[in-house]
Scaffold this motif. Structure first.
Motif, PDB file in Angstrom:
ATOM      1  N   VAL A  19       0.889  -1.055  -0.035  1.00  0.00           N
ATOM      2  CA  VAL A  19      -0.121   0.026  -0.124  1.00  0.00           C
ATOM      3  C   VAL A  19       0.976   1.239   0.048  1.00  0.00           C
ATOM      4  O   VAL A  19       0.546   2.290  -0.673  1.00  0.00           O
ATOM      5  N   HIS A  20       2.046   1.312   0.693  1.00  0.00           N
ATOM      6  CA  HIS A  20       2.724   2.634   0.984  1.00  0.00           C
ATOM      7  C   HIS A  20       3.754   2.571   0.051  1.00  0.00           C
ATOM      8  O   HIS A  20       4.449   3.725   0.052  1.00  0.00           O
ATOM      9  N   ASN A  21       3.756   1.678  -1.040  1.00  0.00           N
ATOM     10  CA  ASN A  21       4.459   1.925  -2.339  1.00  0.00           C
ATOM     11  C   ASN A  21       3.945   2.947  -2.942  1.00  0.00           C
ATOM     12  O   ASN A  21       4.458   3.183  -3.951  1.00  0.00           O
ATOM     13  N   GLU A  22       2.955   3.323  -2.790  1.00  0.00           N
ATOM     14  CA  GLU A  22       1.949   4.249  -3.746  1.00  0.00           C
ATOM     15  C   GLU A  22       2.233   5.512  -3.024  1.00  0.00           C
ATOM     16  O   GLU A  22       1.776   5.985  -2.064  1.00  0.00           O
ATOM     17  N   PRO A  23       2.934   6.640  -3.680  1.00  0.00           N
ATOM     18  CA  PRO A  23       3.122   7.812  -3.278  1.00  0.00           C
ATOM     19  C   PRO A  23       1.850   8.508  -3.194  1.00  0.00           C
ATOM     20  O   PRO A  23       1.713   9.471  -2.271  1.00  0.00           O
ATOM     21  N   ILE A  24       0.671   8.385  -3.678  1.00  0.00           N
ATOM     22  CA  ILE A  24      -0.515   8.838  -3.461  1.00  0.00           C
ATOM     23  C   ILE A  24      -1.261   8.599  -2.103  1.00  0.00           C
ATOM     24  O   ILE A  24      -1.855   9.490  -1.728  1.00  0.00           O
ATOM     25  N   VAL A  25      -0.505   7.914  -1.274  1.00  0.00           N
ATOM     26  CA  VAL A  25      -1.035   7.564   0.049  1.00  0.00           C
ATOM     27  C   VAL A  25      -0.762   9.007   0.762  1.00  0.00           C
ATOM     28  O   VAL A  25      -1.379   9.123   1.832  1.00  0.00           O
ATOM     29  N   THR A  26       0.269   9.677   0.372  1.00  0.00           N
ATOM     30  CA  THR A  26       0.454  10.971   1.127  1.00  0.00           C
ATOM     31  C   THR A  26      -0.904  11.780   1.019  1.00  0.00           C
ATOM     32  O   THR A  26      -1.331  12.628   2.296  1.00  0.00           O
ATOM     33  N   MET A  27      -1.814  11.723   0.135  1.00  0.00           N
ATOM     34  CA  MET A  27      -3.102  12.290   0.214  1.00  0.00           C
ATOM     35  C   MET A  27      -3.861  11.821   1.226  1.00  0.00           C
ATOM     36  O   MET A  27      -4.910  12.219   1.823  1.00  0.00           O
ATOM     37  N   GLY A  28      -3.687  10.698   1.555  1.00  0.00           N
ATOM     38  CA  GLY A  28      -4.557   9.974   2.549  1.00  0.00           C
ATOM     39  C   GLY A  28      -4.214  10.442   3.806  1.00  0.00           C
ATOM     40  O   GLY A  28      -5.186  10.755   4.681  1.00  0.00           O
ATOM     41  N   GLY A  29      -3.089  10.826   3.944  1.00  0.00           N
ATOM     42  CA  GLY A  29      -2.664  11.638   5.307  1.00  0.00           C
ATOM     43  C   GLY A  29      -3.504  12.883   5.364  1.00  0.00           C
ATOM     44  O   GLY A  29      -3.978  13.359   6.723  1.00  0.00           O
ATOM     45  N   LEU A  30      -3.477  13.662   4.499  1.00  0.00           N
ATOM     46  CA  LEU A  30      -4.257  14.829   4.221  1.00  0.00           C
ATOM     47  C   LEU A  30      -5.754  14.620   4.833  1.00  0.00           C
ATOM     48  O   LEU A  30      -6.546  15.303   5.615  1.00  0.00           O
ATOM     49  N   ARG A  31      -6.560  13.474   3.944  1.00  0.00           N
ATOM     50  CA  ARG A  31      -7.777  13.034   4.369  1.00  0.00           C
ATOM     51  C   ARG A  31      -8.080  12.805   5.957  1.00  0.00           C
ATOM     52  O   ARG A  31      -8.926  13.172   6.387  1.00  0.00           O
ATOM     53  N   SER A  32      -7.193  12.113   6.260  1.00  0.00           N
ATOM     54  CA  SER A  32      -7.208  11.689   7.805  1.00  0.00           C
ATOM     55  C   SER A  32      -7.364  12.902   8.609  1.00  0.00           C
ATOM     56  O   SER A  32      -8.231  12.980   9.612  1.00  0.00           O
ATOM     57  N   LEU A  33      -6.686  14.011   8.355  1.00  0.00           N
ATOM     58  CA  LEU A  33      -6.617  15.082   9.217  1.00  0.00           C
ATOM     59  C   LEU A  33      -7.769  15.764   8.941  1.00  0.00           C
ATOM     60  O   LEU A  33      -8.417  16.345   9.928  1.00  0.00           O
ATOM     61  N   TYR A  34      -8.619  15.931   7.924  1.00  0.00           N
ATOM     62  CA  TYR A  34      -9.800  16.315   7.802  1.00  0.00           C
ATOM     63  C   TYR A  34     -10.872  15.571   8.914  1.00  0.00           C
ATOM     64  O   TYR A  34     -11.677  16.318   9.359  1.00  0.00           O
ATOM     65  N   LEU A  35     -10.766  14.243   8.840  1.00  0.00           N
ATOM     66  CA  LEU A  35     -11.588  13.413   9.670  1.00  0.00           C
ATOM     67  C   LEU A  35     -11.071  13.674  10.897  1.00  0.00           C
ATOM     68  O   LEU A  35     -12.116  13.597  12.094  1.00  0.00           O
ATOM     69  N   GLN A  36     -10.135  13.639  11.471  1.00  0.00           N
ATOM     70  CA  GLN A  36      -9.800  13.922  12.786  1.00  0.00           C
ATOM     71  C   GLN A  36     -10.163  15.365  13.244  1.00  0.00           C
ATOM     72  O   GLN A  36     -10.755  15.471  14.490  1.00  0.00           O
ATOM     73  N   ALA A  37     -10.568  16.424  12.463  1.00  0.00           N
ATOM     74  CA  ALA A  37     -10.918  17.705  12.805  1.00  0.00           C
ATOM     75  C   ALA A  37     -12.440  17.519  13.187  1.00  0.00           C
ATOM     76  O   ALA A  37     -13.003  18.368  13.780  1.00  0.00           O
ATOM     77  N   LEU A  38     -13.141  16.502  12.817  1.00  0.00           N
ATOM     78  CA  LEU A  38     -14.315  16.315  13.277  1.00  0.00           C
ATOM     79  C   LEU A  38     -14.707  15.752  14.474  1.00  0.00           C
ATOM     80  O   LEU A  38     -15.982  15.706  15.126  1.00  0.00           O
ATOM     81  N   HIS A  39     -13.671  15.201  15.247  1.00  0.00           N
ATOM     82  CA  HIS A  39     -13.570  15.004  16.652  1.00  0.00           C
ATOM     83  C   HIS A  39     -13.452  16.082  17.726  1.00  0.00           C
ATOM     84  O   HIS A  39     -12.201  16.402  17.914  1.00  0.00           O
ATOM     85  N   PRO A  40     -14.396  16.346  18.303  1.00  0.00           N
ATOM     86  CA  PRO A  40     -14.131  17.517  19.276  1.00  0.00           C
ATOM     87  C   PRO A  40     -12.963  17.536  20.213  1.00  0.00           C
ATOM     88  O   PRO A  40     -12.270  18.320  20.432  1.00  0.00           O
ATOM     89  N   ARG A  41     -12.769  16.454  20.683  1.00  0.00           N
ATOM     90  CA  ARG A  41     -11.703  16.390  21.704  1.00  0.00           C
ATOM     91  C   ARG A  41     -10.417  16.154  20.841  1.00  0.00           C
ATOM     92  O   ARG A  41      -9.448  16.683  21.551  1.00  0.00           O
ATOM     93  N   ALA A  42     -10.340  15.388  20.097  1.00  0.00           N
ATOM     94  CA  ALA A  42      -9.242  15.066  19.011  1.00  0.00           C
ATOM     95  C   ALA A  42      -8.637  16.298  18.709  1.00  0.00           C
ATOM     96  O   ALA A  42      -7.336  16.613  18.705  1.00  0.00           O
ATOM     97  N   VAL A  43      -9.618  17.180  18.082  1.00  0.00           N
ATOM     98  CA  VAL A  43      -9.122  18.635  17.371  1.00  0.00           C
ATOM     99  C   VAL A  43      -8.625  19.505  18.394  1.00  0.00           C
ATOM    100  O   VAL A  43      -7.706  20.234  18.407  1.00  0.00           O
ATOM    101  N   ALA A  44      -9.293  19.583  19.726  1.00  0.00           N
ATOM    102  CA  ALA A  44      -8.727  20.207  20.613  1.00  0.00           C
ATOM    103  C   ALA A  44      -7.730  20.096  21.317  1.00  0.00           C
ATOM    104  O   ALA A  44      -6.584  20.882  21.585  1.00  0.00           O
ATOM    105  N   ALA A  45      -7.229  18.706  21.242  1.00  0.00           N
ATOM    106  CA  ALA A  45      -5.784  18.354  21.732  1.00  0.00           C
ATOM    107  C   ALA A  45      -4.788  18.654  20.819  1.00  0.00           C
ATOM    108  O   ALA A  45      -3.699  19.127  21.181  1.00  0.00           O
ATOM    109  N   ILE A  46      -4.961  18.705  19.635  1.00  0.00           N
ATOM    110  CA  ILE A  46      -4.264  19.011  18.269  1.00  0.00           C
ATOM    111  C   ILE A  46      -3.763  20.587  18.281  1.00  0.00           C
ATOM    112  O   ILE A  46      -3.008  21.045  18.632  1.00  0.00           O
TER     113      ILE A  46
END
Length: 283
Positions: A19-46
């Motif tokens: 999976v991580h042989n694909e450079p495009i997974v870097t975009m997955g990291g950005l996608r995950s940050l948008y998801l994390q921002a939807l968790h009130p406590r998680a984003v507050a911690a960040i």
């Protein structure tokens, strides 16, 4: 184990390396940050413990170094960096913006959310970009990533380890998610990040972050990352969860993967992966 043949957590035959042989997974990291921002406590911690607004690219590089070490580092390297992260998290607290309650950053619920959004985003992005995986390989990836979950202090038995468990986890979490002021500000920051004044034009252009066409190119990347979110997550951000959005996101991310494939392999391969191949005699 012979240190010269130390495969680390995964190794060349793992689904994780595929999976991580694909450079495009870097975009997955950005996608995950948008998801994390939807968790009130998680984003507050960040927000309350991170200097991401003053040094976003430094934080990005530190996170990338951690992920790369977990993926490709030797057993000793992985243990050292994980121990450092656990110690750091154990000292941090944050305040819930809704209740005023103080909480620890290393609460299992928060660590689990960050882990799940990351690994699911990496895998989903790679598959939607065109990487072919069997159902067994998908489950294998999630099962392998339980090792990464354990590194941050989670009990692997409490972490989704298959595609079905991932879907059930998201379904259970949805009522607890939503946009807070900190979440909205973080999402906006992810979409329009600043360019440090100390950077020269050449460096900014290489990263696609200057004004003009490169800036618009980054906005296109961020827009694709948002479009790759589940429909329920896009709705929380005020967007439409229509199937046509999924189709346009798939076309966009597949096009980006094809462009990346045109780059010579020596530029696509992360140095940590190359070092791991050297270490196990498969350079």
């Amino acid at each position: 184990m012979d240190s010269n043949r130390d495969m680390g957590l995964f190794g060349p035959e793992s689904v994780t390396w595929k999976v991580h042989n694909e450079p495009i997974v870097t975009m997955g990291g950005l996608r995950s940050l948008y998801l994390q921002a939807l968790h009130p406590r998680a984003v507050a911690a960040i927000v309350q413990n991170s200097g991401y607004k003053s040094d976003p690219w430094g934080r990005f590089m530190r996170t990338s170094d951690y992920v790369g070490t977990v993926l490709y580092g030797s057993t000793g390297e992985v243990e050292r960096i994980a121990s450092r992260i656990r110690r750091m998290h154990s000292r941090l607290t944050a305040t819930d913006p809704r209740t005023g309650e103080q909480f620890r950053v290393d609460e299992p619920d928060l660590l689990r959310w960050v882990h799940v959004t990351e690994v699911e985003s990496f895998l989903t992005t790679a598959r939607r970009a065109g990487l072919r995986l069997t159902d067994d390989e998908v489950d294998g990836y999630y099962t392998e990533q339980l090792k990464a979950a354990e590194l941050v202090g989670l009990d692997p038995a409490t972490v989704p380890g298959t595609a079905a468990e991932m879907a059930a986890y998201y379904e259970d979490m949805r009522p607890r998610l939503g946009i807070t002021r900190e979440g909205a500000e973080t999402a906006l920051f992810l979409t329009v990040p600043p360019v440090p004044g100390s950077w020269g034009l050449g460096r900014a252009l290489r990263l696609g972050l200057s004004f003009g066409p490169p800036r618009w190119a980054y906005l296109g990347i961020a827009g694709t990352a948002v479009a790759l979110l589940p429909a329920w997550a896009r709705k929380m951000y005020g967007g439409l969860g229509l199937p046509t959005t999924d189709l346009s996101a798939d076309l966009s991310v597949r096009g980006m993967r094809l462009l990346m494939a045109a780059v010579p392999a020596r530029y696509r391969m992360p140095p940590m992966r190359q070092a791991a191949l050297d270490r196990v005699g498969l350079a």
